[in-house]
Design a protein around this motif. Structure first.
Motif, PDB file in Angstrom:
ATOM      1  N   ALA A 112       0.679  -1.255   0.115  1.00  0.00           N
ATOM      2  CA  ALA A 112       0.052   0.008  -0.079  1.00  0.00           C
ATOM      3  C   ALA A 112       0.967   1.137  -0.072  1.00  0.00           C
ATOM      4  CB  ALA A 112      -0.978   0.061   1.139  1.00  0.00           C
ATOM      5  N   PHE A 113       1.994   1.282   0.784  1.00  0.00           N
ATOM      6  CA  PHE A 113       2.955   2.412   0.810  1.00  0.00           C
ATOM      7  C   PHE A 113       3.583   2.623  -0.448  1.00  0.00           C
ATOM      8  CE2 PHE A 113       7.031   4.199   1.472  1.00  0.00           C
ATOM      9  CZ  PHE A 113       6.825   5.336   2.066  1.00  0.00           C
ATOM     10  N   VAL A 114       4.097   1.447  -0.996  1.00  0.00           N
ATOM     11  CA  VAL A 114       4.816   1.362  -2.237  1.00  0.00           C
ATOM     12  C   VAL A 114       3.923   1.792  -3.575  1.00  0.00           C
ATOM     13  CG1 VAL A 114       6.368   0.046  -3.962  1.00  0.00           C
ATOM     14  CG2 VAL A 114       6.202  -0.594  -1.591  1.00  0.00           C
ATOM     15  N   GLY A 115       2.906   1.299  -3.339  1.00  0.00           N
ATOM     16  CA  GLY A 115       1.964   1.734  -4.524  1.00  0.00           C
ATOM     17  C   GLY A 115       1.523   3.194  -4.417  1.00  0.00           C
ATOM     18  N   GLY A 116       1.438   3.683  -3.040  1.00  0.00           N
ATOM     19  CA  GLY A 116       1.406   5.167  -3.058  1.00  0.00           C
ATOM     20  C   GLY A 116       2.267   5.964  -3.425  1.00  0.00           C
ATOM     21  N   LEU A 117       3.657   5.677  -3.158  1.00  0.00           N
ATOM     22  CA  LEU A 117       4.646   6.459  -3.690  1.00  0.00           C
ATOM     23  C   LEU A 117       4.787   6.200  -5.153  1.00  0.00           C
ATOM     24  CD1 LEU A 117       7.391   7.676  -2.423  1.00  0.00           C
ATOM     25  CD2 LEU A 117       8.459   5.496  -2.720  1.00  0.00           C
ATOM     26  N   GLY A 118       4.297   5.279  -5.801  1.00  0.00           N
ATOM     27  CA  GLY A 118       4.341   5.586  -7.285  1.00  0.00           C
ATOM     28  C   GLY A 118       3.210   6.356  -7.623  1.00  0.00           C
ATOM     29  N   SER A 119       2.234   6.244  -7.337  1.00  0.00           N
ATOM     30  CA  SER A 119       1.137   7.283  -7.391  1.00  0.00           C
ATOM     31  C   SER A 119       1.413   8.598  -7.202  1.00  0.00           C
ATOM     32  CB  SER A 119      -0.093   6.918  -6.793  1.00  0.00           C
ATOM     33  OG  SER A 119      -1.147   7.829  -6.959  1.00  0.00           O
ATOM     34  N   LEU A 120       2.275   9.020  -6.078  1.00  0.00           N
ATOM     35  CA  LEU A 120       2.638  10.338  -5.811  1.00  0.00           C
ATOM     36  C   LEU A 120       3.443  10.862  -6.949  1.00  0.00           C
ATOM     37  CD1 LEU A 120       2.172  12.625  -3.934  1.00  0.00           C
ATOM     38  CD2 LEU A 120       4.155  11.464  -2.339  1.00  0.00           C
ATOM     39  N   LEU A 121       4.511   9.928  -7.486  1.00  0.00           N
ATOM     40  CA  LEU A 121       5.587  10.303  -8.218  1.00  0.00           C
ATOM     41  C   LEU A 121       4.960  10.744  -9.475  1.00  0.00           C
ATOM     42  CD1 LEU A 121       8.362   7.608  -7.718  1.00  0.00           C
ATOM     43  CD2 LEU A 121       8.519  10.136  -6.931  1.00  0.00           C
ATOM     44  N   VAL A 122       3.872  10.081 -10.053  1.00  0.00           N
ATOM     45  CA  VAL A 122       3.222  10.265 -11.261  1.00  0.00           C
ATOM     46  C   VAL A 122       2.411  11.771 -10.956  1.00  0.00           C
ATOM     47  CG1 VAL A 122       1.066   9.901 -12.273  1.00  0.00           C
ATOM     48  CG2 VAL A 122       2.724   7.969 -11.741  1.00  0.00           C
ATOM     49  N   LEU A 123       1.884  11.849  -9.975  1.00  0.00           N
ATOM     50  CA  LEU A 123       1.304  13.359  -9.591  1.00  0.00           C
ATOM     51  C   LEU A 123       2.220  14.465  -9.658  1.00  0.00           C
ATOM     52  CD1 LEU A 123      -1.319  12.250  -6.856  1.00  0.00           C
ATOM     53  CD2 LEU A 123      -2.026  12.821  -9.385  1.00  0.00           C
ATOM     54  N   ILE A 124       3.265  14.219  -9.042  1.00  0.00           N
ATOM     55  CA  ILE A 124       4.530  15.252  -9.088  1.00  0.00           C
ATOM     56  C   ILE A 124       4.943  15.529 -10.399  1.00  0.00           C
ATOM     57  CG2 ILE A 124       6.784  15.588  -8.465  1.00  0.00           C
ATOM     58  CD1 ILE A 124       6.278  13.991  -5.651  1.00  0.00           C
ATOM     59  N   MET A 125       4.949  14.410 -11.167  1.00  0.00           N
ATOM     60  CA  MET A 125       5.422  14.663 -12.774  1.00  0.00           C
ATOM     61  C   MET A 125       4.111  15.310 -13.391  1.00  0.00           C
ATOM     62  SD  MET A 125       6.921  11.209 -13.494  1.00  0.00           S
ATOM     63  CE  MET A 125       6.566  11.230 -15.555  1.00  0.00           C
ATOM     64  N   TYR A 126       2.821  15.407 -13.212  1.00  0.00           N
ATOM     65  CA  TYR A 126       1.981  15.981 -13.701  1.00  0.00           C
ATOM     66  C   TYR A 126       2.118  17.434 -13.249  1.00  0.00           C
ATOM     67  CZ  TYR A 126      -0.648  12.587 -16.468  1.00  0.00           C
ATOM     68  OH  TYR A 126      -1.267  11.627 -17.464  1.00  0.00           O
ATOM     69  N   TRP A 127       2.209  17.576 -11.884  1.00  0.00           N
ATOM     70  CA  TRP A 127       2.384  19.170 -11.462  1.00  0.00           C
ATOM     71  C   TRP A 127       3.360  19.829 -12.159  1.00  0.00           C
ATOM     72  CZ3 TRP A 127      -0.704  22.112  -8.614  1.00  0.00           C
ATOM     73  CH2 TRP A 127      -0.133  22.987  -8.169  1.00  0.00           C
ATOM     74  N   LYS A 128       4.834  19.219 -12.362  1.00  0.00           N
ATOM     75  CA  LYS A 128       5.978  20.051 -12.855  1.00  0.00           C
ATOM     76  C   LYS A 128       5.356  20.306 -14.125  1.00  0.00           C
ATOM     77  CE  LYS A 128       9.508  18.075  -9.888  1.00  0.00           C
ATOM     78  NZ  LYS A 128      10.977  17.325  -9.972  1.00  0.00           N
ATOM     79  N   LYS A 129       4.627  19.452 -14.959  1.00  0.00           N
ATOM     80  CA  LYS A 129       4.399  19.602 -16.222  1.00  0.00           C
ATOM     81  C   LYS A 129       3.262  21.054 -16.790  1.00  0.00           C
ATOM     82  CE  LYS A 129       2.626  17.107 -20.293  1.00  0.00           C
ATOM     83  NZ  LYS A 129       1.863  15.805 -20.801  1.00  0.00           N
ATOM     84  N   ARG A 130       2.618  20.888 -15.818  1.00  0.00           N
ATOM     85  CA  ARG A 130       1.463  21.690 -15.616  1.00  0.00           C
ATOM     86  C   ARG A 130       1.388  23.081 -14.688  1.00  0.00           C
ATOM     87  NH1 ARG A 130      -3.795  17.810 -16.521  1.00  0.00           N
ATOM     88  NH2 ARG A 130      -2.756  16.541 -18.239  1.00  0.00           N
ATOM     89  N   HIS A 131       2.616  23.143 -14.079  1.00  0.00           N
ATOM     90  CA  HIS A 131       2.690  24.132 -13.039  1.00  0.00           C
ATOM     91  C   HIS A 131       2.588  25.698 -13.606  1.00  0.00           C
ATOM     92  CE1 HIS A 131       3.638  26.118  -9.212  1.00  0.00           C
ATOM     93  NE2 HIS A 131       4.866  26.665 -10.118  1.00  0.00           N
ATOM     94  N   ARG A 132       3.146  25.777 -14.766  1.00  0.00           N
ATOM     95  CA  ARG A 132       3.144  27.042 -15.496  1.00  0.00           C
ATOM     96  C   ARG A 132       1.815  27.634 -15.863  1.00  0.00           C
ATOM     97  NH1 ARG A 132       8.654  27.673 -18.896  1.00  0.00           N
ATOM     98  NH2 ARG A 132      10.082  27.458 -17.461  1.00  0.00           N
ATOM     99  N   HIS A 133       1.059  26.522 -16.378  1.00  0.00           N
ATOM    100  CA  HIS A 133      -0.233  26.782 -16.642  1.00  0.00           C
ATOM    101  C   HIS A 133      -1.306  27.238 -15.676  1.00  0.00           C
ATOM    102  CE1 HIS A 133      -4.163  26.395 -18.963  1.00  0.00           C
ATOM    103  NE2 HIS A 133      -4.444  25.568 -17.786  1.00  0.00           N
ATOM    104  N   LEU A 134      -0.920  26.502 -14.803  1.00  0.00           N
ATOM    105  CA  LEU A 134      -1.833  26.680 -13.504  1.00  0.00           C
ATOM    106  C   LEU A 134      -1.484  28.213 -12.644  1.00  0.00           C
ATOM    107  CD1 LEU A 134      -1.901  23.111 -11.956  1.00  0.00           C
ATOM    108  CD2 LEU A 134      -3.613  24.111 -13.059  1.00  0.00           C
ATOM    109  N   GLU A 135      -0.290  28.351 -12.692  1.00  0.00           N
ATOM    110  CA  GLU A 135       0.087  29.623 -12.220  1.00  0.00           C
ATOM    111  C   GLU A 135      -0.730  30.948 -13.072  1.00  0.00           C
ATOM    112  OE1 GLU A 135       1.603  30.709  -9.632  1.00  0.00           O
ATOM    113  OE2 GLU A 135       1.810  28.636  -8.766  1.00  0.00           O
TER     114      GLU A 135
END
Length: 546
Positions: A204-227
């Motif tokens: 459950a922790f390892v899966g959550g870590l993988g999911s969090l990394l995916v979300l961080i990648m999306y955040w970095k990709k879309r951060h400028r647009h959201l700002e």
């Protein structure tokens, strides 16, 4: 792309991802059970049930609530309010996740004592294994609440991709880790079952870590647009944080509580199953745990498969029901609710009946021959719950769609009280199937209240639906009779004494049952009326009256 098309596309992607994630979460139990057995499944449930409840309390329906909140203020041109909620929410979710982790980690010995009050030395799980399992799964509480608010924030911008991809990645990583660790501990390192299950729940922790990394990648990709969106806000409502969270909780609490329906029922079983069975002197601890694994780990996962299919096909109608109710379109509302009920009944009634009559070969094929007699017996009496789980899920969604969330919470509380009041008594006197009957008693009450509520608040007329239900029941009875004949005939050639024989009996019976039900439903026009909009080839030139 127009906003409406973007929203529909995003909703379809998210629905598909959620269904895929849930389906993977249900079917992984088959190979896992082959590795650790029914007692291993029981141990796995000992850890996951408290974790699920605390996770829901830590997140409180945050993804959907944040999505609704952010979407509302974005539509008003106020992107700053949603950003403030997101920033403060990250801190709060981190704190609630930490508090939930510490609470479950340090309470693990106490919870283990509630589950197994009198451990014996006859092969059952020991307290140390239960404590280890609970503590390993508790680590996921450090990550998942934070993920929930990130997902909700993206969804508020009608961006469903991050949530969809992260959910699937989380489930794939989690299941891969669970199966790999269980296999490695047992068959490579020669470890104990308790160690294997404990390390598996760390997935459950390892899966959550993988999911969090995916979300961080999306955040970095879309951060400028959201700002840029935030900087271009045309208005700022300057809502105080207390007011903001008051509004958020108004959205979140009903969603959170209804989502806890099945876990809360399972939590009652967690603390009563072993206690009641061992108190009856008919079971020692190891036997009670095997029965609990067959009930909560195996049979429960099986009945959730038709529930997932039925609800996935029906809840897509909920937005249309909400729209019809808001616009006071009575005729359209009647038609949409009827269609929602029909889909559920058309799929769940024969699925429940099929699981009942094929409980023994089904359990043998999916979980092995060792516990077929016990597991098949439990599944036979638990199978009808698939129908009531499905109907409750959809009726609750309809009531939420017409802004009657409190009514749903009330019906669930009444059902849960009935479950809690009958669980120990039924288990003590009926044995393992008592858990099935207490669950059915609670859900029958909750479903009955929801059905009555829909009729009262929408002036829904059940006459036409009752006629359709009678036809569905008649076709199901014909299907069931054919399946029983085929099953008994197949058993004369393939006695249920090996996995291969059980497989042949299952295949012949399912093929005849599913094929006959489909043919009869098409010939009578029932399939065309209920599913013709989704599958046009099912329509006939002359259907049932609509």
């Amino acid at each position: 792309m127009p906003d409406s098309n973007k929203f529909l596309r995003g909703t379809m992607i998210l629905s598909l991802a959620q269904f895929s994630s849930k389906f993977l979460g249900m079917i992984f139990v088959f190979p896992f059970a082959a590795l650790v057995g029914q007692q291993g499944l029981a141990l796995y449930q000992y850890g996951y049930q408290p974790y699920t409840i605390l996770l829901s309390l830590a997140t409180l329906g945050v993804p959907m609530a944040v999505s609704k909140f952010v979407s509302k203020y974005n539509a008003l041109g106020d992107y700053r309010t949603g950003r403030r909620l997101f920033q403060s929410g990250l801190v709060i979710m981190s704190l609630t996740g930490l508090a939930a982790f510490l609470g479950l980690f340090f309470m693990a010995p106490v919870v283990a004592g509630w589950i197994i009050p009198s451990p014996d030395a006859a092969g059952g799980n020991d307290i140390e294994a239960v404590v280890f399992t609970i503590r390993m799964v508790s680590t996921a509480l450090l990550l998942v609440p934070v993920m929930s608010i990130i997902r909700g924030y993206f969804q508020g911008f009608q961006s469903m991709g991050p949530t969809a991809v992260s959910q699937v990645v989380e489930q794939v990583v989690r299941i891969t880790f669970i199966l790999a660790m269980a296999f490695a501990v047992l068959h490579i390192f020669g470890g104990e079952r308790g160690t294997a299950v404990g390390f598996a729940t760390f997935g459950a922790f390892v899966g959550g870590l993988g999911s969090l990394l995916v979300l961080i990648m999306y955040w970095k990709k879309r951060h400028r647009h959201l700002e840029r969106e935030v900087e271009q806000s045309t208005v700022d409502h300057n809502i105080s944080l207390p007011s903001m969270y008051k509004e958020l909780l108004a959205y979140a609490l009903p969603l959170s509580f209804v989502g806890l329906a099945i876990p809360l029922f399972q939590l009652v079983d967690l603390f009563t199953f072993n206690n009641a069975l061992t108190a009856s002197d008919a079971f020692i601890q190891s036997e009670a745990e095997t029965a609990y694994g067959a009930f909560s780990g195996s049979a429960h996962k099986l009945i959730l498969i038709p529930v997932a299919v039925a609800t996935a096909m029906s809840v897509t109608l909920i937005p249309a029901i909400t729209s019809a109710f808001t616009n006071d379109s009575r005729e359209l509302l009647q038609r949409q609710i009827t269609q929602t009920y029909q889909i559920i009944l058309f799929l769940a009634v024969p699925a429940s009946a099929g699981l009942m009559v094929l409980s023994y070969p089904t359990f043998a094929v999916l979980f092995g021959m060792d516990d077929m007699q016990l597991g098949g017996h439990i599944l036979r009496y638990y199978a009808p719950a698939a129908l009531f789980f499905s109907v409750f899920s959809v009726t609750a969604a309809v009531l939420q769609g017409i802004n009657r969330q409190r009514f749903v919470v009330t019906s669930l509380l009444i059902g849960l009280c009935i479950k809690a009041a009958t669980a120990y008594l039924f288990l003590y006197y009926m044995g393992p199937v008592g858990g099935s009957f207490s669950t059915l008693a609670g859900y029958v009450a909750a479903v009955g209240i929801n059905i009555w509520g829909i009729g009262r608040f929408t002036s829904f007329h059940y006459g036409k639906l009752v006629k359709r239900l009678l036809l569905i029941t008649a076709l199901t009875l014909l299907m069931t009779a054919a399946v029983v004949i085929v099953k008994e005939g197949a058993k004369t050639m393939f006695p249920l004494d090996s996995w291969h024989h059980a497989f042949f009996v299952e295949c012949f019976s399912v093929a005849v049952g599913a094929g006959l039900y489909l043919v009869l439903s098409v010939k009578t026009g029932l399939a065309g009326v209920i599913l013709g909009g989704r599958f046009p080839f099912l329509k006939r030139t002359k259907d049932l009256p609509k």
